[in-house]
Motif scaffolding. Structure first.
Motif, PDB file in Angstrom:
ATOM      1  N   GLU A 135       0.826  -1.203   0.000  1.00  0.00           N
ATOM      2  CA  GLU A 135       0.000   0.000   0.000  1.00  0.00           C
ATOM      3  C   GLU A 135       0.863   1.256   0.000  1.00  0.00           C
ATOM      4  O   GLU A 135       0.525   2.267  -0.626  1.00  0.00           O
ATOM      5  N   THR A 136       1.993   1.186   0.699  1.00  0.00           N
ATOM      6  CA  THR A 136       2.936   2.308   0.700  1.00  0.00           C
ATOM      7  C   THR A 136       3.427   2.585  -0.710  1.00  0.00           C
ATOM      8  O   THR A 136       3.454   3.739  -1.167  1.00  0.00           O
ATOM      9  N   THR A 137       3.825   1.524  -1.412  1.00  0.00           N
ATOM     10  CA  THR A 137       4.312   1.661  -2.792  1.00  0.00           C
ATOM     11  C   THR A 137       3.216   2.202  -3.703  1.00  0.00           C
ATOM     12  O   THR A 137       3.465   3.068  -4.553  1.00  0.00           O
ATOM     13  N   ARG A 138       1.989   1.692  -3.519  1.00  0.00           N
ATOM     14  CA  ARG A 138       0.872   2.154  -4.350  1.00  0.00           C
ATOM     15  C   ARG A 138       0.624   3.649  -4.158  1.00  0.00           C
ATOM     16  O   ARG A 138       0.452   4.393  -5.141  1.00  0.00           O
ATOM     17  N   LEU A 139       0.621   4.074  -2.908  1.00  0.00           N
ATOM     18  CA  LEU A 139       0.390   5.495  -2.621  1.00  0.00           C
ATOM     19  C   LEU A 139       1.515   6.368  -3.174  1.00  0.00           C
ATOM     20  O   LEU A 139       1.261   7.455  -3.705  1.00  0.00           O
ATOM     21  N   PHE A 140       2.745   5.881  -3.039  1.00  0.00           N
ATOM     22  CA  PHE A 140       3.883   6.651  -3.548  1.00  0.00           C
ATOM     23  C   PHE A 140       3.782   6.790  -5.073  1.00  0.00           C
ATOM     24  O   PHE A 140       3.964   7.895  -5.617  1.00  0.00           O
ATOM     25  N   ASP A 141       3.479   5.692  -5.761  1.00  0.00           N
ATOM     26  CA  ASP A 141       3.349   5.738  -7.218  1.00  0.00           C
ATOM     27  C   ASP A 141       2.174   6.625  -7.633  1.00  0.00           C
ATOM     28  O   ASP A 141       2.266   7.380  -8.612  1.00  0.00           O
ATOM     29  N   GLU A 142       1.077   6.530  -6.901  1.00  0.00           N
ATOM     30  CA  GLU A 142      -0.089   7.359  -7.191  1.00  0.00           C
ATOM     31  C   GLU A 142       0.243   8.834  -7.011  1.00  0.00           C
ATOM     32  O   GLU A 142      -0.141   9.679  -7.828  1.00  0.00           O
ATOM     33  N   MET A 143       0.959   9.136  -5.938  1.00  0.00           N
ATOM     34  CA  MET A 143       1.333  10.516  -5.647  1.00  0.00           C
ATOM     35  C   MET A 143       2.154  11.108  -6.790  1.00  0.00           C
ATOM     36  O   MET A 143       1.855  12.196  -7.298  1.00  0.00           O
ATOM     37  N   VAL A 144       3.184  10.369  -7.200  1.00  0.00           N
ATOM     38  CA  VAL A 144       4.052  10.847  -8.284  1.00  0.00           C
ATOM     39  C   VAL A 144       3.268  10.938  -9.592  1.00  0.00           C
ATOM     40  O   VAL A 144       3.431  11.890 -10.366  1.00  0.00           O
ATOM     41  N   GLY A 145       2.401   9.955  -9.832  1.00  0.00           N
ATOM     42  CA  GLY A 145       1.587   9.964 -11.043  1.00  0.00           C
ATOM     43  C   GLY A 145       0.649  11.152 -11.116  1.00  0.00           C
ATOM     44  O   GLY A 145       0.316  11.624 -12.215  1.00  0.00           O
ATOM     45  N   GLN A 146       0.228  11.656  -9.956  1.00  0.00           N
ATOM     46  CA  GLN A 146      -0.656  12.826  -9.894  1.00  0.00           C
ATOM     47  C   GLN A 146       0.124  14.136  -9.967  1.00  0.00           C
ATOM     48  O   GLN A 146      -0.453  15.219  -9.889  1.00  0.00           O
ATOM     49  N   GLY A 147       1.440  14.009 -10.100  1.00  0.00           N
ATOM     50  CA  GLY A 147       2.266  15.215 -10.188  1.00  0.00           C
ATOM     51  C   GLY A 147       2.619  15.814  -8.848  1.00  0.00           C
ATOM     52  O   GLY A 147       3.125  16.945  -8.775  1.00  0.00           O
ATOM     53  N   VAL A 148       2.373  15.077  -7.772  1.00  0.00           N
ATOM     54  CA  VAL A 148       2.743  15.533  -6.424  1.00  0.00           C
ATOM     55  C   VAL A 148       4.103  14.914  -6.097  1.00  0.00           C
ATOM     56  O   VAL A 148       4.197  13.725  -5.801  1.00  0.00           O
ATOM     57  N   LEU A 149       5.145  15.706  -6.174  1.00  0.00           N
ATOM     58  CA  LEU A 149       6.498  15.182  -5.982  1.00  0.00           C
ATOM     59  C   LEU A 149       6.836  15.059  -4.502  1.00  0.00           C
ATOM     60  O   LEU A 149       6.446  15.909  -3.689  1.00  0.00           O
TER      61      LEU A 149
END
Length: 285
Positions: free
Chosen positions: A143-157
């Motif tokens: 879930e940590t990895t999913r959230l991190f990937d989602e965050m970056v994918g949304q343009g939130v660095l």
């Protein structure tokens, strides 16, 4: 102003006082400031005076109640706010998510996240940092990895807080390869590696016994002219080499420190004293 000429307080009068008290976790004193009746709920007292609490007031109270683990009261206030036609904002949701994650109630936090998405709210770095912290705290690495990937994918660095949460958790869990992926993501998006990030990486790699990777980070710091700031990093690396029984490399690193103008401290020199390999004398027969 009241009919008798007295000043009529409005939400803007209450909000700074409430916010200040909430930050000090003095919820039981709120009512006494208004009327001296300590057992009256502040919101109820405001309604009795004809003053409707605004969003700022509600957010301050909900924040204090959530972080005091008074979920029933916090829920009651959220419902009261909705009944009054005051829509929760990003601050409201972030407050609840952060408190839930710190209490390891990640399933409920994700439910609040879903509610934010349904309301069309853009998730920012504060929201993601709270959630990632909660997932790391409960060892939910997928879930940590999913959230991190989602965050970056949304343009939130990721910022320094994101990195600190992730790197600390991954290295403590002895997952240096996952930590390296986080680093690669930061580099991929052109984000500069700060001295703080490099220090965290060196400490983490040394903790996991990955000395070669730690040395590569310190070489990168030298290339980027962070030399005056890396005395503690050198020290961590020297200690790591010694713990790994790689004494020769520890000694060579001290020589490198001196060449770079970094003076080893007394503690480091004391630890190295007597560790220099002795020469073996071959006796003639």
């Amino acid at each position: 102003m009241y009919e008798d000429g007295r000043f009529k307080p409005d939400p803007q009068c209450y909000s700074p006082i409430i916010d200040s008290l909430c930050k000090e976790r003095r919820i039981d004193e709120h009512a006494s400031l208004v009327s001296g009746k300590k057992h009256l709920n502040l919101v109820e007292e405001m309604f009795l005076r004809g003053v409707k609490p605004d969003l700022v007031t509600y957010n301050s109270l909900i924040n204090s109640l959530c972080h005091s683990v008074q979920w029933k009261e916090a829920t009651r206030l959220c419902n009261r706010m909705l009944d009054e036609g005051i829509a929760p904002d990003v601050v409201t949701f972030n407050t609840v998510i952060d408190a839930l994650c710190k209490e390891r109630r990640t399933k409920e936090a994700l439910s609040v996240l879903e509610l934010m998405s349904h309301r069309g709210m853009r998730l920012g770095i504060v929201t993601y940092n709270s959630l990632i912290y909660g997932m790391c705290l409960t060892d939910q690495w997928d879930e940590t990895t999913r959230l991190f990937d989602e965050m970056v994918g949304q343009g939130v660095l990721p910022d320094i807080i994101t990195l600190r949460i992730l790197l600390d958790a991954l290295f403590q869990g002895r997952m240096p390869e996952e930590a390296h992926k986080v680093l690669e993501t930061r580099v991929k998006y052109g984000m500069e590696l700060s001295k703080i990030t490099c220090s965290m990486l060196i400490d983490g790699y040394c903790f996991c016994g990955k000395m070669d990777k730690a040395k590569k980070v310190i070489d990168l710091m030298v290339i980027k002219h962070h030399v005056p700031d890396i005395a503690s990093c050198y020290k961590a690396l020297v200690n790591g080499y010694m713990q790994a029984k790689r004494i020769g490399e520890a000694l060579r690193l001290v020589e490198e420190m001196i060449e770079q103008g970094v003076t080893p401290d007394v503690e480091t020199l004391k630890a190295l004293r007597g560790l220099r390999p002795k020469r073996h004398v071959v006796s003639a027969e």
